[in-house]
Design a protein around this motif. Structure first.
Motif, PDB file in Angstrom:
ATOM      1  N   TYR A 129      -1.300  31.876 -25.742  1.00 36.04           N
ATOM      2  CA  TYR A 129      -1.759  32.451 -24.472  1.00 36.04           C
ATOM      3  C   TYR A 129      -1.467  33.945 -24.422  1.00 36.04           C
ATOM      4  CZ  TYR A 129      -3.592  29.406 -20.867  1.00 36.04           C
ATOM      5  OH  TYR A 129      -4.411  28.649 -20.105  1.00 36.04           O
ATOM      6  N   VAL A 130      -0.206  34.283 -24.708  1.00 36.20           N
ATOM      7  CA  VAL A 130       0.194  35.690 -24.626  1.00 36.20           C
ATOM      8  C   VAL A 130      -0.613  36.532 -25.599  1.00 36.20           C
ATOM      9  CG1 VAL A 130       2.104  37.279 -24.991  1.00 36.20           C
ATOM     10  CG2 VAL A 130       2.497  35.142 -23.797  1.00 36.20           C
ATOM     11  N   ALA A 168       8.459  20.075 -32.861  1.00 35.48           N
ATOM     12  CA  ALA A 168       8.200  19.580 -31.509  1.00 35.48           C
ATOM     13  C   ALA A 168       7.897  20.727 -30.563  1.00 35.48           C
ATOM     14  CB  ALA A 168       9.411  18.794 -31.013  1.00 35.48           C
ATOM     15  N   ARG A 169       7.761  21.920 -31.108  1.00 37.91           N
ATOM     16  CA  ARG A 169       7.633  23.104 -30.256  1.00 37.91           C
ATOM     17  C   ARG A 169       6.183  23.494 -29.997  1.00 37.91           C
ATOM     18  NH1 ARG A 169      12.323  22.212 -29.729  1.00 37.91           N
ATOM     19  NH2 ARG A 169      11.366  21.413 -27.883  1.00 37.91           N
ATOM     20  N   TRP A 170       5.325  22.499 -29.797  1.00 40.19           N
ATOM     21  CA  TRP A 170       3.913  22.804 -29.576  1.00 40.19           C
ATOM     22  C   TRP A 170       3.726  23.608 -28.285  1.00 40.19           C
ATOM     23  CZ3 TRP A 170      -0.707  24.200 -30.082  1.00 40.19           C
ATOM     24  CH2 TRP A 170      -1.689  23.958 -29.135  1.00 40.19           C
ATOM     25  N   GLN A 171       4.495  23.274 -27.263  1.00 41.65           N
ATOM     26  CA  GLN A 171       4.322  23.964 -25.987  1.00 41.65           C
ATOM     27  C   GLN A 171       4.615  25.455 -26.120  1.00 41.65           C
ATOM     28  OE1 GLN A 171       6.405  22.220 -22.590  1.00 41.65           O
ATOM     29  NE2 GLN A 171       6.262  24.225 -21.683  1.00 41.65           N
ATOM     30  N   MET A 172       5.623  25.764 -26.936  1.00 42.51           N
ATOM     31  CA  MET A 172       5.950  27.166 -27.149  1.00 42.51           C
ATOM     32  C   MET A 172       4.809  27.870 -27.882  1.00 42.51           C
ATOM     33  SD  MET A 172       9.326  28.705 -28.921  1.00 42.51           S
ATOM     34  CE  MET A 172      10.526  28.170 -27.734  1.00 42.51           C
ATOM     35  N   GLY A 228       1.651  31.737 -19.913  1.00 43.75           N
ATOM     36  CA  GLY A 228       2.118  31.721 -21.290  1.00 43.75           C
ATOM     37  C   GLY A 228       3.632  31.811 -21.357  1.00 43.75           C
ATOM     38  N   SER A 248      -4.019  23.854 -18.726  1.00 44.33           N
ATOM     39  CA  SER A 248      -3.899  25.183 -19.322  1.00 44.33           C
ATOM     40  C   SER A 248      -4.427  25.186 -20.738  1.00 44.33           C
ATOM     41  CB  SER A 248      -2.441  25.626 -19.339  1.00 44.33           C
ATOM     42  OG  SER A 248      -1.789  25.135 -18.230  1.00 44.33           O
ATOM     43  N   LEU A 298       1.756  27.050 -27.731  1.00 46.55           N
ATOM     44  CA  LEU A 298       0.684  27.205 -26.740  1.00 46.55           C
ATOM     45  C   LEU A 298       0.913  28.464 -25.911  1.00 46.55           C
ATOM     46  CD1 LEU A 298      -1.772  25.725 -25.405  1.00 46.55           C
ATOM     47  CD2 LEU A 298      -0.159  24.719 -23.838  1.00 46.55           C
ATOM     48  N   GLY A 299       2.163  28.662 -25.489  1.00 48.59           N
ATOM     49  CA  GLY A 299       2.491  29.846 -24.705  1.00 48.59           C
ATOM     50  C   GLY A 299       2.262  31.117 -25.498  1.00 48.59           C
ATOM     51  N   ILE A 300       2.699  31.098 -26.761  1.00 49.95           N
ATOM     52  CA  ILE A 300       2.527  32.290 -27.594  1.00 49.95           C
ATOM     53  C   ILE A 300       1.038  32.585 -27.788  1.00 49.95           C
ATOM     54  CG2 ILE A 300       2.885  33.202 -29.916  1.00 49.95           C
ATOM     55  CD1 ILE A 300       5.530  31.639 -29.950  1.00 49.95           C
ATOM     56  N   PHE A 338      -8.057  25.449 -20.528  1.00 53.63           N
ATOM     57  CA  PHE A 338      -8.483  26.787 -20.131  1.00 53.63           C
ATOM     58  C   PHE A 338      -8.330  27.753 -21.299  1.00 53.63           C
ATOM     59  CE2 PHE A 338      -7.962  30.775 -17.609  1.00 53.63           C
ATOM     60  CZ  PHE A 338      -9.260  30.796 -17.150  1.00 53.63           C
ATOM     61  N   ASP A 385       9.920  25.820 -22.876  1.00 53.19           N
ATOM     62  CA  ASP A 385      10.138  25.097 -24.120  1.00 53.19           C
ATOM     63  C   ASP A 385      11.417  25.580 -24.808  1.00 53.19           C
ATOM     64  OD1 ASP A 385       9.022  22.976 -25.485  1.00 53.19           O
ATOM     65  OD2 ASP A 385       8.354  24.280 -27.106  1.00 53.19           O
ATOM     66  N   VAL A 408      -4.291  36.906 -24.396  1.00 56.10           N
ATOM     67  CA  VAL A 408      -4.468  37.770 -23.234  1.00 56.10           C
ATOM     68  C   VAL A 408      -4.201  39.229 -23.594  1.00 56.10           C
ATOM     69  CG1 VAL A 408      -3.563  38.313 -20.969  1.00 56.10           C
ATOM     70  CG2 VAL A 408      -3.963  35.964 -21.589  1.00 56.10           C
ATOM     71  N   PHE A 443       5.357  28.618 -20.355  1.00 58.60           N
ATOM     72  CA  PHE A 443       5.412  27.639 -21.441  1.00 58.60           C
ATOM     73  C   PHE A 443       6.498  27.999 -22.451  1.00 58.60           C
ATOM     74  CE2 PHE A 443       0.752  26.574 -20.643  1.00 58.60           C
ATOM     75  CZ  PHE A 443       1.093  25.438 -19.970  1.00 58.60           C
ATOM     76  N   ILE A 444       6.502  29.286 -22.862  1.00 58.68           N
ATOM     77  CA  ILE A 444       7.432  29.692 -23.910  1.00 58.68           C
ATOM     78  C   ILE A 444       8.876  29.490 -23.462  1.00 58.68           C
ATOM     79  CG2 ILE A 444       8.282  31.661 -25.249  1.00 58.68           C
ATOM     80  CD1 ILE A 444       5.461  32.777 -25.164  1.00 58.68           C
ATOM     81  N   GLN A 452      -0.021  21.344 -18.283  1.00 57.21           N
ATOM     82  CA  GLN A 452      -0.187  21.785 -19.667  1.00 57.21           C
ATOM     83  C   GLN A 452      -1.579  21.458 -20.179  1.00 57.21           C
ATOM     84  OE1 GLN A 452       2.713  20.406 -18.549  1.00 57.21           O
ATOM     85  NE2 GLN A 452       4.291  20.520 -20.114  1.00 57.21           N
TER      86      GLN A 452
END
Lengths: 300, 351
Positions: free
Chosen positions: B306-307, B296-300, A101, B260, B302-304, B263, A108, B310, A104-105, B257
């Motif tokens: 995830y965090v 355009a910040r879809w990846q960010m 995670g 992930s 996605l990361g958020i 997942f 980006d 979890v 990615f953050i 990506q």
């Protein structure tokens, strides 16, 4: 394909391997000690190179860039570790996902701040140009990389093998629970190793700046390379990380020159072979069973 | 061999495994709603969204089989997904094979690939397994980028057309939607049966305690290998459907990506619950569409996501739902007990 070509490419590979070692050493130690696959490590490398690039361009001093990169990256590493990873200790899978995670953050965020165009840190003046020796010409900066890389490897080796902290780290890799039972604050050790590894990644990023052209998505291209190094060298093992980086860098470099269409594929062949025949890695210490437990081949 | 395969799928006495009756209504209602939608609205956007949700649900299901039930998280399933999509696309666009040979050949290819990867990963567990899987899926990504003659490289594979199958023209969006729905329902049913079969119990036993399973005489490695191959094949089916639906495959569909993301889908809904992966796929696909429309910040994001998943709810939405239900139930039980005790006291006083 003469001797000169091979020697030059070998030198190139070694300098590339030295940069890779700075990523892989921390990656491997963190995995060995805390059983965390710290995928965020690659983005620390990228943050290091971007911060050093910015400071370098702004102030014109390579050293200042390195200091700034190390400070900023260590701070980010500390926050990520203390604030998130540390709370989930003991849950391997959750920690991996958390690292993913953050990969990615942060990746980006780099793209948002610096844009997608490839960038290179300007080479400091005293290192630009090349050295002539016999009939070889070789860029000064790459020689500098080799020297610094080997120095750092030696220093790390001494730190791990000769000091008290090193002894703690080594015993922590083997059996963290027992270390804790001896009355040693292993959580403190975890923080020190994590931030230290982040620091090292930032230094690697700074040194790699003039050498690699950085772009945000590079953390994803470097990720499998770091994995391959750790799988080849064995986890939690500094010497393994060093030899592994050199092996991977050499294979990668020669393949890029000789068979570019296979360049990404080539490092995975030795990795697959090692997984099949020697899943505990080439350079792991200990008996066969201990090694396999360490690598997660046998489930504890 | 056939007997054994049969035994895996044999239910415990009834047609559907026990405990299904509770969910049967929900499943029938959900299926009816999904089936009716195209009759009311011809909106391509909605149909496309639903189709993507179904395709990614299939992928999430395959991951859930491995990670939720077997306890082996996989960050490499987009590899199988992509390999199948590319194989199918190549046979369809370059060699112009029909639907059935195309599907069969792709299935064979994916099964072989899953067996190969299964052999490579068979000796690793836990986090190492995840990493090896990730590295292996990166090989497929690397090949997709580098083998430009076959895959089209970064430009992706173009020229895929939807074929006719049994006289049905699949190029119509609505017909393809129903076809996809049928495949999805079949796959869901099969996975459901598999999970509730003796073999499925064995898989869950391996997750809880491999050592005890070994002591019971179960060949743990074989179970792991077979589950891996089944899971990879299911991911391949999802990839095939993606190839036919999208008519275009490119490397971003199969990179880290994408793995992930898939997942995450099985994680958001709740691991070890089949319904959870569908909910998760729905949430992630809708969020992706929604967020990509604005930034355009879809990846960010996605990361958020995830965090958040979890740290806040490792067992996903279904886990939260179960927790709340449990709490309400225990509260109610407590109240009932109090009422009971009060009643008893009153009775005693009366006597």
């Amino acid at each position: 394909m003469d001797a000169k070509f091979i020697v030059l490419q070998l030198l190139n590979s070694i300098s590339y391997g030295c940069v890779l070692f700075m990523i892989a050493s921390g990656f491997s130690l963190i995995f060995g000690l805390m059983k965390i696959t710290n995928m965020t490590h690659l983005v620390y490398f990228m943050i290091g190179s971007y911060v050093s690039y910015t400071v370098c361009v702004w102030s014109g001093s390579f050293l200042l860039g390195m200091i700034a990169a190390a400070a900023v990256t260590s701070l980010i590493g500390y926050i990520v570790f203390k604030g998130f990873l540390f709370r989930l200790r003991g849950e391997g899978q959750s920690q991996v996902l958390l690292c993913l995670g953050f990969l990615f953050i942060l990746d980006d965020a780099l793209l948002a701040i610096f844009g997608g165009y490839p960038k290179s840190t300007p080479t400091p003046e005293w290192l630009s140009g090349s050295i002539k020796f016999l009939d070889f010409t070789f860029p000064k900066y790459r020689l500098f990389l080799i020297v610094v890389g080997v120095l750092i490897a030696v220093a790390l080796n001494l730190l791990i093998n000769k000091t008290k902290y090193g002894a703690l780290i080594r015993s922590g890799v083997d059996d963290a629970e027992t270390v804790q039972a001896m009355g040693i604050n292993i959580n403190h050790l975890f923080v020190v190793v994590y931030v230290g590894a982040t620091f090292l990644a930032a230094i690697g990023g700074t040194l790699g700046g003039p050498f690699l052209s950085m772009e945000p998505k590079m953390s994803f291209t470097l990720l499998p390379i770091a994995l391959a190094i750790v799988i080849i060298g064995g986890m939690g093992n500094l010497n393994g990380a060093f030899y592994g980086s050199l092996v991977v860098a050499t294979i990668d470099n020669f393949c890029k020159v000789l068979a570019p269409s296979l360049s990404y594929f080539s490092i995975f062949l030795p990795m697959a072979l090692i997984l099949v025949f020697k899943p505990e890695g080439l350079f792991t210490r200990g008996t066969r069973k201990v090694k396999r437990e360490k690598r997660g081949v046998l489930k504890r | 061999m056939i007997k054994r395969v049969k035994a895996w799928f044999t239910p415990h006495g009834v047609f559907l495994p026990s405990g299904t009756a509770r969910y049967l209504k929900l499943i029938v209602i959900a299926a009816a709603i999904i089936g009716i939608i195209p009759i009311f609205t011809q909106s391509t956007y909605l149909l496309t969204l639903l189709s993507y949700i179904m395709i990614y649900s299939m992928l999430a299901l395959s991951i859930d089989l491995l990670s939720g039930f077997m306890g082996l998280g996989s960050l490499g399933h987009a590899g199988f997904f992509g390999a199948a999509a590319y194989c199918c696309g190549y046979l369809n666009s370059k060699l112009h094979w029909g639907f059935l040979p195309c599907v069969l050949a792709t299935m064979a290819f994916v099964i072989l690939l899953a067996m190969l990867f299964g052999l490579l990963t068979s000796r690793t567990w836990g986090v190492t397994f995840m990493m090896v899987n990730l590295a292996l899926s990166q090989i497929i990504w690397g090949l997709a980028v580098k083998l430009t003659d076959i895959t089209g490289g970064d430009n992706g594979m173009v020229g895929i057309t939807r074929p006719t199958f049994l006289g049905i023209d699949l190029s119509n969006d609505i017909i393809f939607y129903y076809f996809l729905f049928a495949v999805f329902a079949l796959m869901f049913f099969l996975v459901y049966r598999l999970v509730n079969s003796p073999f499925g119990m064995g898989i869950q036993g391996v997750r809880q305690s491999p050592k005890r399973m070994k002591a019971l005489g179960v060949d743990v490695l074989k179970y792991k290998f077979i589950t891996f191959v089944i899971s990879g094949t299911l991911a391949g089916i999802a990839g095939m459907m993606f190839c036919f639906f999208n008519c275009f495959v490119s490397p971003p569909n199969i990179n880290t990506q994408a793995s992930s993301k898939a997942f995450l889908m099985s994680l958001v809904g709740g691991k070890g619950t089949l319904g959870g992966s569908i909910i998760g796929a729905g949430i992630v696909v809708i969020l992706e569409n929604f967020i990509s429309a604005y930034t355009a910040r879809w990846q960010m994001a996605l990361g958020i996501l995830y965090v958040l998943t979890v740290t806040l709810s490792p067992n996903g939405i279904i886990g939260i739902y179960r927790k709340i239900r449990e709490r309400i139930k225990s509260k109610r039980d407590f109240q009932n007990q109090q009422i009971l005790s009060v009643n008893k006291n009153e009775e005693k006083e009366k006597r």
